[in-house]
Design an enzyme around this catalytic site. Sequence first.
Site, short mmCIF file in Angstrom:
data_model
loop_
_atom_site.label_atom_id
_atom_site.label_comp_id
_atom_site.label_asym_id
_atom_site.label_seq_id
_atom_site.Cartn_x
_atom_site.Cartn_y
_atom_site.Cartn_z
N ASP A 12 0.87 -1.32 0.11
CA ASP A 12 -0.14 0.04 -0.07
C ASP A 12 0.88 1.22 0.08
OD1 ASP A 12 -2.53 -1.51 -0.03
OD2 ASP A 12 -2.31 -1.33 2.25
N CYS A 101 -1.03 4.99 17.25
CA CYS A 101 0.19 5.09 16.48
C CYS A 101 -0.04 5.99 15.41
CB CYS A 101 0.54 3.84 16.05
SG CYS A 101 2.23 3.75 15.13
N GLY A 125 0.03 5.12 3.06
CA GLY A 125 -0.86 4.09 1.98
C GLY A 125 -2.01 3.84 2.65
N CYS A 206 1.91 -4.69 16.39
CA CYS A 206 3.14 -4.87 15.95
C CYS A 206 3.93 -5.03 17.01
CB CYS A 206 3.60 -3.77 14.94
SG CYS A 206 3.65 -2.16 15.96
#
Length: 373
Positions: A12, A101, A125, A206
């Site tokens: 993306d 984030c 993206g 993540c």
Amino acid sequence: MRVLAALSGGVDSAVAAARAVDAGHDVVGVHMALTRNRAQTRSGSRGCCSIEDSADARWAAEILGIPFYVWDLSEQFEERVVADFLDEYRAGRTPNPCVRCNERVKFDALLERGLALGFDAVATGHYARLTGGAASSRPGETTGLTLRRAADAAKDQSYVLAVSGREGLSRALFPLGDAPSKADVRAEAERRGLPVASKPDSYDICFVADGDTRGFLTRSLGVHEGALVSPDGDVLGTHDGYFGFTVGQRKGLGLTRPAPDGRPRYVIETRPATNEVVVGPEELLKRRSIDGDGLILLAEPAPLDDGEVGWPDVTVQVRAHGRPVPADVVVTPGTGTLQARLHQPLRGLAAGQSVVVYGGDSGDRVLAQATVA
């Protein structure tokens, strides 16, 4: 315009950067390094910070013929996202780290550095559409700026972007907002010769390397034995910490005996002060109103009855891919609060979630954002 393209290493962001180049912008690619601990960084594409991502981002930049840099934002990420995540769970709320984030690193920190270096805007993206002020030749213009859902409803990310507010969004470009589908984006990447065309999508948190959020919370916050209780206060079992449970959770409760009526039980509430987790029947999860604080307005509210302001007959969404629910929304800008009066009950609402209001003629415009209180 001088545009800073955030290259995550995925398809993306690579296609978004390519489209920014095609639009005639002076583009520089940057990859955000969000952790210094490789043991916390996945190999593979489960999260957005995997080991190979920076190499994939560099490769994409080379093919596009744009300068490329890696910026160490690990300190900001640790302070603004990971620490906040733990603080929210410690307080008995259910945070969305991707919202934080986007707000505090992918926009605030990146844009802060970019503007200091003379860039006009940041391109990412994300799947969302900006119209009005963002399309102006004057970067930073917010007059008439609107954030709308992406053309591809399945990939829409306006929910996590709403927290950035009009000022932050006025410096943003989302080249994929009009993409018909992710398949079209992958096909475009293939035509452009980008090696990430078939790279799997990232998912999970993540910074939780093994995908075990409860284990991460236990390691970070410690083991604190408490009671699982019924709404009437009867002790039904024990647990290792209230922060390991979220409102609406059904599995993994550790109950040793079924409910008297045999029906499943769900987490109804967590009580940090007493380290209790309340479990009960599904109907106790249903809510007919939402109170939010930390209000961010992306559109001007309209006058309502009784001197209130807000929007009638709009929709609210409380999860990134949740079902929009019809509601009447009242806002109080002076106190930064919001109340959504739902037209139908909403199940599993938890404090700490982000609530986003949608409306406008087509129902796809973001009007406001707040944190569920």
